[in-house]
Design an enzyme around this catalytic site. Structure first.
Site, mmCIF file in Angstrom:
data_model
loop_
_atom_site.group_PDB
_atom_site.id
_atom_site.type_symbol
_atom_site.label_atom_id
_atom_site.label_comp_id
_atom_site.label_asym_id
_atom_site.label_seq_id
_atom_site.Cartn_x
_atom_site.Cartn_y
_atom_site.Cartn_z
ATOM 1 N N SER A 138 0.907 -1.162 0.088
ATOM 2 C CA SER A 138 0.143 -0.041 0.110
ATOM 3 C C SER A 138 0.855 1.290 0.186
ATOM 4 C CB SER A 138 -0.892 -0.013 1.343
ATOM 5 O OG SER A 138 -1.156 1.180 1.673
ATOM 6 N N TYR A 151 -1.989 -0.207 10.559
ATOM 7 C CA TYR A 151 -2.184 -0.564 9.232
ATOM 8 C C TYR A 151 -0.707 -0.349 8.601
ATOM 9 C CZ TYR A 151 -3.908 -0.993 4.442
ATOM 10 O OH TYR A 151 -3.935 -1.086 2.976
HETATM 11 N N1 LIG Z 1 -8.859 -0.235 -0.952
HETATM 12 C C1 LIG Z 1 -7.661 0.499 -0.643
HETATM 13 O O1 LIG Z 1 -7.800 1.963 -0.495
HETATM 14 C C2 LIG Z 1 -6.220 -0.017 -0.500
HETATM 15 C C3 LIG Z 1 -5.115 0.962 -0.648
HETATM 16 C C4 LIG Z 1 -4.036 0.330 -0.489
HETATM 17 C C5 LIG Z 1 -3.807 -0.906 -0.447
HETATM 18 N N2 LIG Z 1 -4.943 -2.022 -0.327
HETATM 19 C C6 LIG Z 1 -4.548 -3.381 -0.092
HETATM 20 O O2 LIG Z 1 -5.410 -3.950 -1.099
HETATM 21 C C7 LIG Z 1 -5.572 -5.172 -0.723
HETATM 22 C C8 LIG Z 1 -6.944 -5.759 -1.195
HETATM 23 O O3 LIG Z 1 -7.983 -4.774 -0.387
HETATM 24 P P1 LIG Z 1 -9.309 -4.284 -1.059
HETATM 25 O O4 LIG Z 1 -9.141 -2.897 -0.933
HETATM 26 O O5 LIG Z 1 -9.554 -4.906 -2.468
HETATM 27 O O6 LIG Z 1 -10.214 -4.748 -0.015
HETATM 28 P P2 LIG Z 1 -11.627 -5.557 0.092
HETATM 29 O O7 LIG Z 1 -12.097 -5.525 1.615
HETATM 30 O O8 LIG Z 1 -12.592 -4.922 -0.806
HETATM 31 O O9 LIG Z 1 -11.027 -7.055 -0.349
HETATM 32 C C9 LIG Z 1 -10.260 -7.712 0.376
HETATM 33 C C10 LIG Z 1 -10.692 -9.188 0.324
HETATM 34 O O10 LIG Z 1 -9.718 -9.847 1.221
HETATM 35 C C11 LIG Z 1 -10.480 -11.090 1.975
HETATM 36 N N3 LIG Z 1 -9.761 -11.152 3.174
HETATM 37 C C12 LIG Z 1 -9.913 -10.450 4.232
HETATM 38 N N4 LIG Z 1 -9.134 -11.125 5.483
HETATM 39 C C13 LIG Z 1 -8.831 -12.380 4.809
HETATM 40 C C14 LIG Z 1 -8.050 -13.445 5.329
HETATM 41 N N5 LIG Z 1 -7.673 -13.712 6.526
HETATM 42 N N6 LIG Z 1 -7.916 -14.593 4.273
HETATM 43 C C15 LIG Z 1 -8.382 -14.427 3.045
HETATM 44 N N7 LIG Z 1 -9.143 -13.356 2.558
HETATM 45 C C16 LIG Z 1 -9.210 -12.391 3.356
HETATM 46 C C17 LIG Z 1 -11.869 -10.121 2.414
HETATM 47 O O11 LIG Z 1 -12.805 -11.033 2.536
HETATM 48 C C18 LIG Z 1 -12.005 -9.351 0.816
HETATM 49 O O12 LIG Z 1 -12.805 -10.238 0.252
HETATM 50 C C19 LIG Z 1 -5.439 -5.378 0.729
HETATM 51 O O13 LIG Z 1 -4.260 -6.058 0.976
HETATM 52 C C20 LIG Z 1 -5.220 -3.896 1.371
HETATM 53 O O14 LIG Z 1 -4.814 -3.660 2.336
HETATM 54 C C21 LIG Z 1 -6.149 -1.448 -0.466
#
Ligand SMILES: NC(=O)c1ccc[n+]([C@@H]2O[C@H](COP(=O)([O-])OP(=O)(O)OC[C@H]3O[C@@H](n4cnc5c(N)ncnc54)[C@H](O)[C@@H]3O)[C@@H](O)[C@H]2O)c1
Length: 291
Positions: A138, A151
């Protein structure tokens, strides 16, 4: 990209789901893992019918071993591994964050990434084909932010793991390349589960944390779409980039940190963010609890 086997963790929502749909459209074989089996089943119609859906909590080593076994028995070793599952922490100051929350976030974001690597890298090393691992960090890996430091700490760890892994694999002259994805804000469900966590562990956060959370909730719907992020990730894989920046402004963060280190600047929240926190209900008068 040719016809490949791709494993995606956290595939039921957000960035993982966008990647799954795009790779499915390109004809790759998919193994889609998520801890939320209900949501995973709901996406069945959106991906190729031969895709395998696996109920897997990446923080559990046995679930990851099962994920690797299912992948191996159906498709052999993966050529693409998206270590994407992650959770955001409750908004809280460093000293107010409950121990259980540190554990929850580090278990998924850090131990989860390590678990997935442990079960897949040996088979990726032993295959003839070239392969690629994409760990999702991230912008939080490149800068620190108060009141959501748990985080940020976890994502700094994902960056360190990715850099170490890349060094190890290139030292061994392995045909496994590594990328680390560092997105800024993405319009996904990442904040959705937070209220459950607050309910489960009790609200220990002060006014400043709550104001920051409100600011995040307001800005996220206007953030980049997961589809656009997925496009940039797949282009980064084709390019063989180590750092994948979906948001160009995030690539500037290391320079800001380097200059702060050089000038020995004392850390403070950016003025614009402090202003947003005031607009979202913080009186900026110190760590008073609202409850
Ligand atoms: N959305 C943002 O602004 C953002 C920014 C930077 C990084 N990220 C990173 O992107 C990645 C994806 O997140 P997203 O934004 O798509 O969120 P999201 O919540 O839409 O998707 C994340 C998915 O991961 C699954 N998950 C959570 N814990 C889990 C576990 N223990 N085992 C297996 N699956 C699990 C959830 O059920 C969900 O389906 C994450 O690593 C998040 O930290 C997100």
């Amino acid at each position: 990209m040719d016809d490949k086997t791709a494993v995606i963790t956290g595939a039921a929502s957000g960035i993982g789901l966008a990647l799954a749909k795009k790779l499915s459209g390109q004809g790759h074989r998919l193994v889609l893992a998520d801890v939320d089996l209900g949501r995973l089943k709901d996406i069945k119609g959106a991906v190729d019918s031969k895709s395998i859906l696996v109920d897997c909590d990446v923080s559990k080593e046995s679930d990851c071993e099962e994920l690797a076994r299912v992948t191996r028995e159906n498709f052999g070793a993966p050529q693409l591994l998206f270590n994407n599952a992650g959770v955001i922490s409750r908004f809280a100051s460093t000293w107010e964050q409950p121990s259980a929350e540190w554990e929850r976030v580090l278990s998924v974001n850090v131990k989860g990434v390590a678990n997935v690597l442990r079960v897949f890298v040996p088979s990726m090393l032993s295959q003839q084909a070239s392969s690629h691992i994409i760990n999702t960090a991230s912008e939080a890996a490149l800068t620190s932010r108060g009141f959501v430091g748990t985080y940020h700490a976890s994502k700094h760890a994902v960056l360190a793991i990715s850099e170490a892994l890349a060094q190890e694999l290139s030292y061994l002259k392995a045909k496994v390349r590594v990328s680390v994805l560092c997105p800024g804000g993405v319009n996904t469900g990442v904040l959705d589960g937070l209220s459950d966590e607050v309910e489960r562990t009790g609200d220990a956060s002060g006014k400043a944390s709550q104001a920051l959370e409100r600011a995040y909730r307001k800005s996220l719907p206007k953030a980049m779409s997961p589809d656009d992020v997925a496009d940039r990730v797949l282009q980064g894989v084709v390019n063989g980039d180590f750092y994948i920046f979906s948001h160009p402004e995030v690539a500037l963060l290391p320079e800001l940190r380097a200059s702060a280190v050089k000038e020995n600047e004392y850390p403070s929240l950016p003025a614009g963010l402090q202003q947003q926190m005031v607009e979202h209900g913080d009186d900026a008068n110190g760590p008073t609890r609202s409850s």
